[in-house]
Design an enzyme around this catalytic site. Structure first.
Site, PDB file in Angstrom:
ATOM      1  N   ASN A  70       0.726  -1.181  -0.241  1.00  0.00           N
ATOM      2  CA  ASN A  70      -0.049   0.065   0.030  1.00  0.00           C
ATOM      3  C   ASN A  70       0.793   1.227  -0.087  1.00  0.00           C
ATOM      4  OD1 ASN A  70      -1.817   1.991   0.642  1.00  0.00           O
ATOM      5  ND2 ASN A  70      -2.492   1.406   2.344  1.00  0.00           N
ATOM      6  N   TRP A  71       0.998   1.757  -1.041  1.00  0.00           N
ATOM      7  CA  TRP A  71       2.014   2.835  -1.150  1.00  0.00           C
ATOM      8  C   TRP A  71       1.304   4.303  -0.736  1.00  0.00           C
ATOM      9  CZ3 TRP A  71       3.562   2.087  -7.203  1.00  0.00           C
ATOM     10  CH2 TRP A  71       4.779   1.222  -7.183  1.00  0.00           C
ATOM     11  N   LYS A  72       0.279   4.296  -0.352  1.00  0.00           N
ATOM     12  CA  LYS A  72      -0.547   5.372   0.155  1.00  0.00           C
ATOM     13  C   LYS A  72      -0.159   6.747  -0.815  1.00  0.00           C
ATOM     14  CE  LYS A  72      -0.340   3.259   4.681  1.00  0.00           C
ATOM     15  NZ  LYS A  72      -0.310   3.349   6.193  1.00  0.00           N
ATOM     16  N   HIS A  83      -9.834   1.424   4.876  1.00  0.00           N
ATOM     17  CA  HIS A  83      -8.356   1.624   5.630  1.00  0.00           C
ATOM     18  C   HIS A  83      -8.794   2.521   6.866  1.00  0.00           C
ATOM     19  CE1 HIS A  83      -4.495   2.562   6.396  1.00  0.00           C
ATOM     20  NE2 HIS A  83      -4.127   1.674   5.761  1.00  0.00           N
ATOM     21  N   GLU A 137      -7.167   4.887   7.722  1.00  0.00           N
ATOM     22  CA  GLU A 137      -6.910   6.383   7.516  1.00  0.00           C
ATOM     23  C   GLU A 137      -7.760   7.077   6.690  1.00  0.00           C
ATOM     24  OE1 GLU A 137      -3.170   5.661   5.282  1.00  0.00           O
ATOM     25  OE2 GLU A 137      -2.000   4.965   7.345  1.00  0.00           O
ATOM     26  N   GLU A 171      -5.581  -4.921  10.516  1.00  0.00           N
ATOM     27  CA  GLU A 171      -4.759  -3.796  10.635  1.00  0.00           C
ATOM     28  C   GLU A 171      -5.035  -3.076  11.620  1.00  0.00           C
ATOM     29  OE1 GLU A 171      -2.631  -2.561   6.707  1.00  0.00           O
ATOM     30  OE2 GLU A 171      -4.159  -1.239   7.113  1.00  0.00           O
ATOM     31  N   GLY A 225       1.974   2.392  10.703  1.00  0.00           N
ATOM     32  CA  GLY A 225       3.151   3.407  10.595  1.00  0.00           C
ATOM     33  C   GLY A 225       3.810   4.007  12.081  1.00  0.00           C
ATOM     34  N   SER A 269       2.953  -2.167  10.533  1.00  0.00           N
ATOM     35  CA  SER A 269       4.539  -2.071  10.815  1.00  0.00           C
ATOM     36  C   SER A 269       5.101  -3.391  10.404  1.00  0.00           C
ATOM     37  CB  SER A 269       4.934  -1.762  12.059  1.00  0.00           C
ATOM     38  OG  SER A 269       4.293  -0.427  12.316  1.00  0.00           O
ATOM     39  N   GLY A 282       2.767  -1.100   4.242  1.00  0.00           N
ATOM     40  CA  GLY A 282       2.808   0.382   4.153  1.00  0.00           C
ATOM     41  C   GLY A 282       4.234   0.718   3.893  1.00  0.00           C
ATOM     42  N   GLY A 283       4.902   1.519   5.010  1.00  0.00           N
ATOM     43  CA  GLY A 283       5.937   2.152   4.534  1.00  0.00           C
ATOM     44  C   GLY A 283       7.087   1.387   3.925  1.00  0.00           C
TER      45      GLY A 283
HETATM   46  P1  13P Z   1       2.825   0.494   7.750  1.00  0.00           P
HETATM   47  O1  13P Z   1       3.255  -0.908   7.201  1.00  0.00           O
HETATM   48  O2  13P Z   1       3.381   1.761   7.148  1.00  0.00           O
HETATM   49  O3  13P Z   1       2.691   0.392   9.440  1.00  0.00           O
HETATM   50  O4  13P Z   1       1.404   0.808   6.869  1.00  0.00           O
HETATM   51  C1  13P Z   1       0.367  -0.626   7.317  1.00  0.00           C
HETATM   52  C2  13P Z   1      -0.840  -0.116   6.426  1.00  0.00           C
HETATM   53  O5  13P Z   1      -1.671   0.975   6.465  1.00  0.00           O
HETATM   54  C3  13P Z   1      -1.209  -0.858   5.174  1.00  0.00           C
HETATM   55  O6  13P Z   1      -2.096  -0.794   4.648  1.00  0.00           O
END
Ligand code: 13P
Length: 245
Positions: free
Chosen positions: A7-9, A92, A94, A162, A168, A207, A228-229
């Protein structure tokens, strides 16, 4: 089948994508894992040729609850399908927290995606406060029941557990918590859909990195990860993919 999804956000740009795709071209991808990338809309056409060459899935990070019409700025499920998208993230945290997406909206978005034969990747998870108050099961059950209300069983569905507090933060949930909560999710899906629910993929996200991935993937109930990251760097992402085998 196991899935590892990036997930590149909104943390990516042209140069980073070029670097990602160039690294990918130098690597042999794994046969036992389905990989995918949820990219911002504007890069779908940029990543699609290379990702599909490697049999990676291409995903979006959002979709409109409406089918079509006067919804300035929105992207419909049909538009995603026409661009060659395979799956789309919905629910999600967010989007729930920052953009006010309710379970009702999430449910409508899932319906729109299924109408277009696209795979919904539904994210659910508890906040830190809910975690500390031992309300995780309650929250997960309510999200599953509301987000999937009136949705008939579909083998296409992917769920990502999640925990909001693990996203994050560099602080993944413990393997004990992951196991317990993913088993609870699978049990709840079992009550909703019966035996067929065993085919529903449940990922862990929060994470995940090359250091902790292997211990998470050793848990039998975990069908993969939403990253994510650590997915912004192709090598790190592939290290996670390779720790699945
Ligand atoms: P991180 O891996 O950066 O914690 O993000 C997880 C995420 O929100 C994937 O959708």
């Amino acid at each position: 089948m196991k899935y590892i999804i990036a997930n590149w956000k909104m943390s990516i740009d042209d140069a980073k994508i070029d670097k990602f795709l160039n690294t990918l071209k130098t690597q042999v991808s794994s046969k036992n894992v389905v990989c995918g990338v949820a990219t911002p809309f504007v890069y779908i056409n940029k990543v699609l040729p290379t990702l599909s060459q490697y049999h990676w899935l291409v995903g979006a990070q959002n979709v409109s609850f409406a089918e079509s019409g006067a919804y300035t700025g929105e992207i419909s499920a049909k538009m995603l399908r026409e661009q060659g998208v395979n799956f789309c993230i919905v629910g999600h945290s967010e989007r729930r927290v920052m953009f006010g997406e309710t379970d009702e909206i999430v449910n409508t978005k899932i319906q729109r995606l299924l109408e277009q034969n696209l795979t919904p990747l539904l994210c659910i998870g508890e906040t830190l406060e809910q975690h500390e108050q031992n309300k995780t099961n309650l929250v997960l059950k309510k999200q599953l029941q509301s987000d999937l209300a009136d949705i008939k069983y579909v083998d296409k569905l992917i769920i990502a557990y999640e925990p909001v507090w693990a996203i994050g933060t560099g602080k993944s949930a413990s393997t004990k918590d992951i196991q317990q909560n993913i088993l609870f999710i699978k049990q709840t899906l079992g009550k909703m859909y019966g035996d067929k629910s065993q085919d529903i993929t449940v990922l862990y996200g929060g994470s995940v990195n090359p250091k902790n991935a292997q211990s998470i993937f050793l848990l039998n109930c975990v069908d993969g990860a939403l990253v994510g990251g650590a997915s912004l760097d192709c090598q790190k992402f592939l290290d996670i993919v390779h720790s699945m085998q």
